[in-house]
Design a protein around this motif. Structure first.
Motif, PDB file in Angstrom:
ATOM      1  N   MET A 173      81.920 104.210  -4.256  1.00 41.45           N
ATOM      2  CA  MET A 173      82.436 105.494  -4.527  1.00 41.45           C
ATOM      3  C   MET A 173      83.243 106.307  -3.009  1.00 41.45           C
ATOM      4  N   ALA A 174      82.799 105.436  -1.617  1.00 39.16           N
ATOM      5  CA  ALA A 174      82.958 105.121  -0.174  1.00 39.16           C
ATOM      6  C   ALA A 174      84.590 105.196  -0.705  1.00 39.16           C
ATOM      7  N   GLU A 175      85.181 103.692  -0.990  1.00 37.54           N
ATOM      8  CA  GLU A 175      86.613 103.950  -1.433  1.00 37.54           C
ATOM      9  C   GLU A 175      87.471 105.086  -1.701  1.00 37.54           C
ATOM     10  N   SER A 176      86.938 106.011  -2.573  1.00 37.75           N
ATOM     11  CA  SER A 176      88.548 107.099  -2.918  1.00 37.75           C
ATOM     12  C   SER A 176      87.640 108.174  -1.846  1.00 37.75           C
ATOM     13  N   LYS A 177      87.153 108.132  -1.307  1.00 40.66           N
ATOM     14  CA  LYS A 177      86.852 109.926   0.093  1.00 40.66           C
ATOM     15  C   LYS A 177      88.426 108.637   1.122  1.00 40.66           C
ATOM     16  N   THR A 178      88.647 107.350   1.543  1.00 40.48           N
ATOM     17  CA  THR A 178      89.465 107.924   2.530  1.00 40.48           C
ATOM     18  C   THR A 178      90.485 107.268   1.884  1.00 40.48           C
ATOM     19  N   GLU A 179      90.664 106.667  -0.043  1.00 41.31           N
ATOM     20  CA  GLU A 179      91.974 106.840  -0.228  1.00 41.31           C
ATOM     21  C   GLU A 179      92.834 107.500  -0.107  1.00 41.31           C
ATOM     22  N   LYS A 180      94.278 107.154   0.589  1.00 47.82           N
ATOM     23  CA  LYS A 180      95.087 108.641   0.791  1.00 47.82           C
ATOM     24  C   LYS A 180      96.335 108.067   0.045  1.00 47.82           C
ATOM     25  N   PRO A 181      96.471 108.757  -1.288  1.00 47.35           N
ATOM     26  CA  PRO A 181      97.655 108.800  -1.715  1.00 47.35           C
ATOM     27  C   PRO A 181      98.786 108.994  -1.137  1.00 47.35           C
ATOM     28  N   LEU A 182      98.746 110.261  -0.778  1.00 49.92           N
ATOM     29  CA  LEU A 182     100.549 110.979  -0.139  1.00 49.92           C
ATOM     30  C   LEU A 182     100.675 109.738   0.689  1.00 49.92           C
ATOM     31  N   ARG A 183     100.410 109.443   1.635  1.00 52.38           N
ATOM     32  CA  ARG A 183     100.712 107.924   2.787  1.00 52.38           C
ATOM     33  C   ARG A 183     101.078 106.792   1.639  1.00 52.38           C
ATOM     34  N   LYS A 184     100.131 106.601   0.859  1.00 61.18           N
ATOM     35  CA  LYS A 184     100.952 105.486   0.143  1.00 61.18           C
ATOM     36  C   LYS A 184     102.424 105.738  -0.230  1.00 61.18           C
ATOM     37  N   ILE A 185     102.549 107.227  -1.148  1.00 65.96           N
ATOM     38  CA  ILE A 185     103.659 107.577  -2.132  1.00 65.96           C
ATOM     39  C   ILE A 185     104.823 107.701  -0.672  1.00 65.96           C
ATOM     40  N   SER A 186     104.377 107.791   0.610  1.00 65.43           N
ATOM     41  CA  SER A 186     105.264 108.458   1.693  1.00 65.43           C
ATOM     42  C   SER A 186     105.924 107.119   2.099  1.00 65.43           C
ATOM     43  N   ASP A 187     104.746 106.311   2.609  1.00 69.63           N
ATOM     44  CA  ASP A 187     105.455 104.509   3.244  1.00 69.63           C
ATOM     45  C   ASP A 187     106.553 104.206   1.887  1.00 69.63           C
ATOM     46  N   SER A 188     105.989 104.105   0.872  1.00 68.79           N
ATOM     47  CA  SER A 188     106.228 103.038  -0.686  1.00 68.79           C
ATOM     48  C   SER A 188     107.820 103.685  -0.376  1.00 68.79           C
ATOM     49  N   PHE A 189     108.229 105.159  -0.569  1.00 71.70           N
ATOM     50  CA  PHE A 189     109.533 105.454  -0.626  1.00 71.70           C
ATOM     51  C   PHE A 189     110.498 104.937   1.082  1.00 71.70           C
ATOM     52  N   MET A 190     109.968 104.890   1.065  1.00 73.82           N
ATOM     53  CA  MET A 190     110.538 104.843   3.282  1.00 73.82           C
ATOM     54  C   MET A 190     110.907 103.976   2.594  1.00 73.82           C
ATOM     55  N   GLU A 191     110.051 102.355   2.589  1.00 73.77           N
ATOM     56  CA  GLU A 191     110.736 101.243   2.216  1.00 73.77           C
ATOM     57  C   GLU A 191     112.032 100.874   1.555  1.00 73.77           C
ATOM     58  N   LEU A 192     112.283 102.272  -0.400  1.00 74.40           N
ATOM     59  CA  LEU A 192     113.143 101.726  -0.905  1.00 74.40           C
ATOM     60  C   LEU A 192     113.878 102.607  -0.358  1.00 74.40           C
ATOM     61  N   ALA A 193     113.794 103.495   0.188  1.00 70.38           N
ATOM     62  CA  ALA A 193     114.862 104.443   1.432  1.00 70.38           C
ATOM     63  C   ALA A 193     115.797 103.301   1.843  1.00 70.38           C
ATOM     64  N   VAL A 194     115.363 102.568   2.887  1.00 66.08           N
ATOM     65  CA  VAL A 194     115.855 101.534   4.086  1.00 66.08           C
ATOM     66  C   VAL A 194     116.645 100.476   2.484  1.00 66.08           C
ATOM     67  N   THR A 195     116.346 100.520   1.609  1.00 67.93           N
ATOM     68  CA  THR A 195     117.046  99.435   0.985  1.00 67.93           C
ATOM     69  C   THR A 195     118.223  99.962   0.017  1.00 67.93           C
ATOM     70  N   VAL A 196     117.746 101.387  -0.345  1.00 67.54           N
ATOM     71  CA  VAL A 196     119.338 101.150  -0.473  1.00 67.54           C
ATOM     72  C   VAL A 196     120.237 102.134   0.728  1.00 67.54           C
ATOM     73  N   THR A 197     119.779 102.090   1.379  1.00 64.33           N
ATOM     74  CA  THR A 197     121.102 102.840   2.544  1.00 64.33           C
ATOM     75  C   THR A 197     121.748 101.338   3.465  1.00 64.33           C
ATOM     76  N   ALA A 198     120.873 100.147   3.253  1.00 66.40           N
ATOM     77  CA  ALA A 198     121.097  98.984   3.348  1.00 66.40           C
ATOM     78  C   ALA A 198     122.443  98.712   2.782  1.00 66.40           C
ATOM     79  N   GLN A 199     123.883  97.485   3.781  1.00 62.95           N
ATOM     80  CA  GLN A 199     124.531  98.060   2.696  1.00 62.95           C
ATOM     81  C   GLN A 199     124.914  97.442   1.415  1.00 62.95           C
ATOM     82  N   SER A 200     124.014  96.001   1.370  1.00 66.35           N
ATOM     83  CA  SER A 200     124.154  95.635  -0.251  1.00 66.35           C
ATOM     84  C   SER A 200     122.624  95.977  -1.384  1.00 66.35           C
ATOM     85  N   GLY A 201     122.533  96.772  -0.654  1.00 70.57           N
ATOM     86  CA  GLY A 201     121.634  97.702  -1.119  1.00 70.57           C
ATOM     87  C   GLY A 201     121.317  98.042  -3.318  1.00 70.57           C
ATOM     88  N   ASP A 202     121.055  96.931  -3.672  1.00 69.36           N
ATOM     89  CA  ASP A 202     120.996  97.014  -4.934  1.00 69.36           C
ATOM     90  C   ASP A 202     119.453  96.925  -4.927  1.00 69.36           C
TER      91      ASP A 202
END
Length: 205
Positions: free
Chosen positions: A1-30
């Motif tokens: 159970m200790a795991e779930s107390k430290t889980e940060k779903p919002l942080r995981k979401i924002s980090d992964s979308f920031m990575e996707l944003a970098v991909t699509v804003t790159a010139q050849s972003g596919d």
């Protein structure tokens, strides 16, 4: 159970979308299907946290994201995925990857509007932010019965404090992560819209 107390779903979401944003804003972003479907899967628990009002969205969204994850095993990019459906004349058929992508994009859009509204709304109630997000993104595509069920479910939404507790965030950190997602998801959503519009598929179906 200790795991779930430290889980940060919002942080995981924002980090992964920031990575996707970098991909699509790159010139050849596919955008590749695998990282996209993974980032989308991180959003799934959010719908669960919103309770009965968004149960339909959670079930629909999770199933569609699973389909894209499965597709990523044999299809590299979103462009290739849509083009394959276009060639097979199956874009708008129920269960097609392209149709599922459109539904997933709608889920991302709803979360973006929800976060925007939570950031600017005072008080502890999520009813206004959730109602506005639903009205803007989902309602135009839903029949009367679903709209009525969602309206009834809005009275069972958690409070903002309860939502933040489920997400293991306080007001300040949640605001930062929500804003990060809003900023990062915008170019990702726009990219998907452009994929549809450039093929004259539209996004209102």
């Amino acid at each position: 159970m200790a795991e779930s107390k430290t889980e940060k779903p919002l942080r995981k979401i924002s980090d992964s979308f920031m990575e996707l944003a970098v991909t699509v804003t790159a010139q050849s972003g596919d955008m590749e299907v695998a990282p996209f479907s993974h980032a989308c899967s991180l959003v799934s628990p959010l719908f669960g946290c919103l309770g009965i009002a968004f149960k339909f969205a959670e079930m629909d969204y999770v199933a569609k994201v699973d389909d894209l994850a499965e597709a990523s095993k044999s299809i590299m990019t979103l462009t290739a995925m849509i083009d394959r459906d276009v060639r097979g004349n199956s874009v708008k058929k129920a269960g097609s990857h392209t149709r599922n992508l459109l539904r997933v994009k709608r889920g991302l859009d709803m979360v973006k509007v929800l976060f925007e509204q939570i950031i600017v709304t005072e008080g502890n109630s999520l009813k206004d932010p959730a109602s506005k997000a639903y009205a803007q993104v989902f309602a135009p595509h839903h029949g009367w019965a679903i709209r009525k069920a969602v309206a009834a479910g809005m009275y069972a939404l958690p409070t903002k404090a309860q939502l933040l507790q489920k997400l293991n965030e306080d007001e300040t950190t949640a605001r930062i992560q929500m804003q990060n997602y809003v900023t990062a998801s915008a170019p990702v959503i726009l990219y998907i819209d452009k994929l549809f519009h450039s093929r004259q598929l539209g996004v209102d179906w």
